[in-house]
Design a protein around this motif. Structure first.
Motif, PDB file in Angstrom:
ATOM      1  N   GLU A 110     -55.116 -48.488  41.035  1.00 50.26           N
ATOM      2  CA  GLU A 110     -55.469 -47.305  41.359  1.00 50.26           C
ATOM      3  C   GLU A 110     -56.956 -46.968  41.349  1.00 50.26           C
TER       4      GLU A 110
ATOM      5  N   ARG B 136     -56.476 -56.830  44.054  1.00 55.11           N
ATOM      6  CA  ARG B 136     -55.115 -55.717  44.404  1.00 55.11           C
ATOM      7  C   ARG B 136     -54.008 -56.674  44.279  1.00 55.11           C
TER       8      ARG B 136
ATOM      9  N   GLN C 274     -53.292 -48.929  36.522  1.00 52.48           N
ATOM     10  CA  GLN C 274     -54.581 -48.152  36.589  1.00 52.48           C
ATOM     11  C   GLN C 274     -55.719 -48.864  37.295  1.00 52.48           C
TER      12      GLN C 274
END
Length: 202
Positions: A34, A109, A31
């Motif tokens: 994203e 990330r 999550q």
């Protein structure tokens, strides 16, 4: 060792995780990925010079979680500013964001991906056993620490936690409160983070 990181001989850390815990951390990391957004395509040609001069956004994100993860560099809500000073701070923050946010996003990330990959490898190695011991090198531990911090910031933002008093209130939430599962995840990740910090201290 269940639920807490312990130091490994020679450096690194280990923690015993059951299948549910593995699933929760992995889901939260996905999550987070994203939310941060995709990076450059892996099959795209690398151009270090273009990456060096690539400009990021100059305005703060609209999502409150992303604003917490990527705060303005020159804003200080504790310090009142004149309209002119406030305008200067916005300009400095926009300039700083333009040249740093892409790298910050890439780092967050990469850390989230490192968590997902280590959990996937753990799940594959322990298929059908109901859990396993995750062992991390020093470098992996640092990536995990950064990712756990980002996950807690994200959840804390959704729970509107701004200080220690807000955290104290979480312990007194009734079980029927819809925020309870998120609160439990927030507190559990905090315990993992704290024990992981302990393994990295000399």
């Amino acid at each position: 060792m269940p639920g807490t990181f312990e130091p490994l001989p020679g450096g690194g850390a280990a923690v015993a995780l059951d299948d549910v815990e593995i699933s929760i951390i992995r889901s939260l990391a996905v999550q987070l990925l994203e939310l941060i957004g995709p990076g450059p395509a892996e099959d795209a040609p690398k151009d270090p010079l273009a990456e060096l001069f690539a400009e990021g956004p100059s305005e703060p994100p609209s999502d409150p979680v992303l604003r917490r993860l990527f705060p303005d560099a020159y804003s200080d809500p504790e310090q009142p500013a004149s309209p002119r000073d406030a305008e200067e701070r916005r300009a400095y923050s926009a300039e700083f964001r333009r040249y740093t946010e892409n790298d910050l996003r890439a780092g967050k990330r990469d850390n989230a991906l490192a968590v997902i990959r280590s959990l996937d490898a753990l799940s594959s190695a322990s298929a059908g056993e109901g859990g396993a011991v995750l062992k991390l090198s020093v470098e992996e531990s640092q990536r995990w620490l950064s990712a756990l911090n980002d996950l807690r910031l994200a959840i804390g933002s959704r729970l509107e936690i701004t200080d220690e008093e807000d955290t104290d209130l979480l312990y007194r939430l009734p079980d029927e409160d819809p925020r309870k599962p998120m609160v439990m995840a927030y507190l559990w990740l905090g315990g993992l983070q704290e024990t992981l910090v302990g393994t990295l201290m000399p």
